[in-house]
Design a protein around this motif. Structure first.
Motif, PDB file in Angstrom:
ATOM      1  N   MET A 186       9.129  -6.347  26.936  1.00 21.29           N
ATOM      2  CA  MET A 186       9.803  -6.816  28.161  1.00 21.29           C
ATOM      3  C   MET A 186       9.586  -5.859  29.330  1.00 21.29           C
ATOM      4  O   MET A 186       9.652  -6.268  30.477  1.00 21.29           O
ATOM      5  CB  MET A 186      11.294  -7.022  27.897  1.00 21.29           C
ATOM      6  CG  MET A 186      11.528  -8.259  27.040  1.00 21.29           C
ATOM      7  SD  MET A 186      13.254  -8.738  26.954  1.00 21.29           S
ATOM      8  CE  MET A 186      13.901  -7.583  25.784  1.00 21.29           C
ATOM      9  N   TRP A 213      14.304   1.022  29.517  1.00 24.75           N
ATOM     10  CA  TRP A 213      13.234   1.513  30.402  1.00 24.75           C
ATOM     11  C   TRP A 213      13.686   1.533  31.869  1.00 24.75           C
ATOM     12  O   TRP A 213      13.345   2.466  32.601  1.00 24.75           O
ATOM     13  CB  TRP A 213      11.945   0.696  30.209  1.00 24.75           C
ATOM     14  CG  TRP A 213      12.130  -0.783  30.415  1.00 24.75           C
ATOM     15  CD1 TRP A 213      12.478  -1.690  29.461  1.00 24.75           C
ATOM     16  CD2 TRP A 213      12.024  -1.505  31.638  1.00 24.75           C
ATOM     17  NE1 TRP A 213      12.596  -2.941  30.023  1.00 24.75           N
ATOM     18  CE2 TRP A 213      12.313  -2.853  31.359  1.00 24.75           C
ATOM     19  CE3 TRP A 213      11.700  -1.142  32.946  1.00 24.75           C
ATOM     20  CZ2 TRP A 213      12.304  -3.833  32.337  1.00 24.75           C
ATOM     21  CZ3 TRP A 213      11.680  -2.120  33.933  1.00 24.75           C
ATOM     22  CH2 TRP A 213      11.979  -3.440  33.625  1.00 24.75           C
ATOM     23  N   PHE A 245      19.259 -10.625  19.528  1.00 18.74           N
ATOM     24  CA  PHE A 245      18.537  -9.560  20.230  1.00 18.74           C
ATOM     25  C   PHE A 245      18.268  -8.357  19.330  1.00 18.74           C
ATOM     26  O   PHE A 245      17.331  -7.600  19.579  1.00 18.74           O
ATOM     27  CB  PHE A 245      19.241  -9.198  21.536  1.00 18.74           C
ATOM     28  CG  PHE A 245      18.968 -10.215  22.593  1.00 18.74           C
ATOM     29  CD1 PHE A 245      17.714 -10.302  23.184  1.00 18.74           C
ATOM     30  CD2 PHE A 245      19.929 -11.146  22.968  1.00 18.74           C
ATOM     31  CE1 PHE A 245      17.422 -11.268  24.132  1.00 18.74           C
ATOM     32  CE2 PHE A 245      19.656 -12.122  23.915  1.00 18.74           C
ATOM     33  CZ  PHE A 245      18.401 -12.182  24.503  1.00 18.74           C
ATOM     34  N   ASP A 291      24.577  -2.687  26.221  1.00 15.71           N
ATOM     35  CA  ASP A 291      23.932  -3.855  25.608  1.00 15.71           C
ATOM     36  C   ASP A 291      24.739  -4.287  24.383  1.00 15.71           C
ATOM     37  O   ASP A 291      25.385  -3.483  23.716  1.00 15.71           O
ATOM     38  CB  ASP A 291      22.491  -3.531  25.189  1.00 15.71           C
ATOM     39  CG  ASP A 291      21.630  -4.779  25.124  1.00 15.71           C
ATOM     40  OD1 ASP A 291      20.796  -4.992  26.033  1.00 15.71           O
ATOM     41  OD2 ASP A 291      21.808  -5.575  24.171  1.00 15.71           O
ATOM     42  N   VAL A 292      24.649  -5.585  24.107  1.00 17.56           N
ATOM     43  CA  VAL A 292      25.358  -6.167  22.973  1.00 17.56           C
ATOM     44  C   VAL A 292      24.573  -5.937  21.670  1.00 17.56           C
ATOM     45  O   VAL A 292      25.136  -6.033  20.580  1.00 17.56           O
ATOM     46  CB  VAL A 292      25.583  -7.670  23.275  1.00 17.56           C
ATOM     47  CG1 VAL A 292      24.348  -8.503  22.995  1.00 17.56           C
ATOM     48  CG2 VAL A 292      26.777  -8.234  22.585  1.00 17.56           C
ATOM     49  N   VAL A 313      18.900  -6.862  34.551  1.00 25.10           N
ATOM     50  CA  VAL A 313      17.560  -7.460  34.557  1.00 25.10           C
ATOM     51  C   VAL A 313      17.431  -8.471  33.421  1.00 25.10           C
ATOM     52  O   VAL A 313      17.528  -8.109  32.237  1.00 25.10           O
ATOM     53  CB  VAL A 313      16.470  -6.363  34.397  1.00 25.10           C
ATOM     54  CG1 VAL A 313      15.079  -7.002  34.345  1.00 25.10           C
ATOM     55  CG2 VAL A 313      16.543  -5.350  35.527  1.00 25.10           C
ATOM     56  N   GLU A 314      17.219  -9.723  33.773  1.00 22.03           N
ATOM     57  CA  GLU A 314      16.931 -10.783  32.806  1.00 22.03           C
ATOM     58  C   GLU A 314      17.962 -10.863  31.676  1.00 22.03           C
ATOM     59  O   GLU A 314      17.609 -11.041  30.512  1.00 22.03           O
ATOM     60  CB  GLU A 314      15.535 -10.553  32.210  1.00 22.03           C
ATOM     61  CG  GLU A 314      14.431 -11.179  33.042  1.00 22.03           C
ATOM     62  CD  GLU A 314      14.547 -12.696  33.041  1.00 22.03           C
ATOM     63  OE1 GLU A 314      15.214 -13.215  33.961  1.00 22.03           O
ATOM     64  OE2 GLU A 314      13.999 -13.347  32.148  1.00 22.03           O
ATOM     65  N   SER A 315      19.232 -10.711  32.031  1.00 21.48           N
ATOM     66  CA  SER A 315      20.286 -10.721  31.017  1.00 21.48           C
ATOM     67  C   SER A 315      21.420 -11.674  31.392  1.00 21.48           C
ATOM     68  O   SER A 315      22.048 -12.256  30.511  1.00 21.48           O
ATOM     69  CB  SER A 315      20.827  -9.283  30.869  1.00 21.48           C
ATOM     70  OG  SER A 315      21.820  -9.219  29.900  1.00 21.48           O
ATOM     71  N   GLY A 352      22.936  -5.052  30.053  1.00 20.34           N
ATOM     72  CA  GLY A 352      21.912  -5.715  29.234  1.00 20.34           C
ATOM     73  C   GLY A 352      20.630  -4.909  29.298  1.00 20.34           C
ATOM     74  O   GLY A 352      19.553  -5.428  29.584  1.00 20.34           O
ATOM     75  N   HIS A 385       8.805  -7.474  32.915  1.00 20.18           N
ATOM     76  CA  HIS A 385       9.816  -7.411  33.980  1.00 20.18           C
ATOM     77  C   HIS A 385       9.577  -6.256  34.951  1.00 20.18           C
ATOM     78  O   HIS A 385      10.375  -6.042  35.863  1.00 20.18           O
ATOM     79  CB  HIS A 385      11.223  -7.262  33.375  1.00 20.18           C
ATOM     80  CG  HIS A 385      11.559  -8.318  32.362  1.00 20.18           C
ATOM     81  ND1 HIS A 385      12.506  -8.165  31.383  1.00 20.18           N
ATOM     82  CD2 HIS A 385      11.049  -9.574  32.201  1.00 20.18           C
ATOM     83  CE1 HIS A 385      12.576  -9.260  30.642  1.00 20.18           C
ATOM     84  NE2 HIS A 385      11.702 -10.128  31.114  1.00 20.18           N
ATOM     85  N   HIS A 407      24.955 -14.567  29.272  1.00 23.56           N
ATOM     86  CA  HIS A 407      26.388 -14.331  29.105  1.00 23.56           C
ATOM     87  C   HIS A 407      27.118 -15.673  28.990  1.00 23.56           C
ATOM     88  O   HIS A 407      27.016 -16.527  29.877  1.00 23.56           O
ATOM     89  CB  HIS A 407      26.960 -13.542  30.291  1.00 23.56           C
ATOM     90  CG  HIS A 407      26.229 -12.247  30.566  1.00 23.56           C
ATOM     91  ND1 HIS A 407      25.431 -11.628  29.633  1.00 23.56           N
ATOM     92  CD2 HIS A 407      26.195 -11.451  31.661  1.00 23.56           C
ATOM     93  CE1 HIS A 407      24.934 -10.528  30.141  1.00 23.56           C
ATOM     94  NE2 HIS A 407      25.371 -10.402  31.375  1.00 23.56           N
ATOM     95  N   ALA A 418      29.154  -7.693  28.216  1.00 26.20           N
ATOM     96  CA  ALA A 418      29.385  -7.867  29.656  1.00 26.20           C
ATOM     97  C   ALA A 418      30.771  -8.439  29.925  1.00 26.20           C
ATOM     98  O   ALA A 418      31.330  -8.255  31.009  1.00 26.20           O
ATOM     99  CB  ALA A 418      28.337  -8.821  30.218  1.00 26.20           C
TER     100      ALA A 418
END
Ligand SMILES: C[S@@+](CC[C@H](N)C(=O)[O-])C[C@H]1O[C@@H](n2cnc3c(N)ncnc32)[C@H](O)[C@@H]1O
Length: 236
Positions: free
Chosen positions: A32, A64, A20, A82-83, A124-126, A59, A36, A130, A108
């Protein structure tokens, strides 16, 4: 955000970080937001955001959605976790006007936050990235306050068959569960009031499609019609 202040619990997380960070450097974090946006706005409308909410954006990518929530939770706080530190660097760059957002680097599966820290969680979309979703749910259960709600939005799940094509194409491992399997998983990890909603993507679809994920625009339209899976659950 201080990448030295925390550690990643697993090799899988380190792989996610690498992948990422590359997405972020290639500008895919910002793309994204377009992809999204519609399904996230429908989710935000269900979250009943309040000025005093303390919200984890799990994530968060380039942040945004954190910024959208920060405009409402003006007396509370948004933590974007976030990672991928490169995603967070871009999130910070885009957020100088927001005193109520903090971006935090971590996984997470080991959330750097106190017990009961948040009133709501948005992801969202994460979630399907995991490696150990059970561990992530245990962590979410720990950091959400009693009465708090989690909102997990995902486009990749078994009941939208188009999304299963991504499993072989993505460079990192993903979990592909069905709606029923997710409901059972959330219950097993202590959540109650578990709900599953389908969120169709109402954004306009171009007449022609030339990307690699769908054969043509008709398929993309059908994928959007089937929609994302939104899981909502409460900690008693
Ligand atoms: C597809 S992107 C979505 C980003 C953002 N929510 C959006 O919609 O633009 C997935 C994000 O989840 C993050 N992520 C994946 N697995 C994670 C984990 N175990 N812990 C924290 N973040 C993770 C990635 O680094 C990436 O930024």
């Amino acid at each position: 955000m201080d990448p030295k202040a925390n550690t990643l619990p697993s090799q899988a997380d380190q792989k996610l970080q690498q992948e990422f960070n590359q997405w972020a450097a290639a500008g895919r974090g910002d793309e994204m937001e377009d992809h999204h946006s519609d399904i996230t706005d429908q989710t935000l409308a269900l979250m009943d955001l309040q000025p005093a909410d303390r919200i984890l954006d799990l994530g968060c990518g380039t942040g945004w959605a954190s910024r959208r929530m920060a405009r409402v939770a003006t007396k509370g706080e948004i933590v974007g976790l976030d990672v991928a530190d490169e995603m967070l660097r871009r999130a910070e760059q885009a957020s100088p006007a927001f005193k109520n957002i903090r971006y935090v680097w971590g996984s997470a599966e080991k959330i750097p936050a106190a017990d009961n820290a948040f009133t709501k969680v948005l992801s969202v979309e994460s979630f399907y990235y995991h490696a150990d979703q059970g561990k992530a749910l245990d962590e979410l259960h720990r950091v959400i306050a009693p009465g708090g709600k989690i909102f997990i939005l995902i486009n990749l799940y078994k009941d939208n068959h188009y999304s299963l094509r991504w499993v072989a194409e993505l460079k990192v491992a993903v979990q592909a569960l069905s709606e029923a399997e997710y409901i059972a998983l959330l219950k097993r990890h202590g959540f109650s009031g578990v709900e599953a909603h389908r969120i169709p993507d109402r954004s306009p679809t171009p007449e022609t499609y030339s990307g690699k994920w769908f054969k043509n625009a008709e398929e993309l339209r059908d994928f959007k019609r089937i929609g994302a899976l939104l899981l909502i659950a409460t900690k008693d």
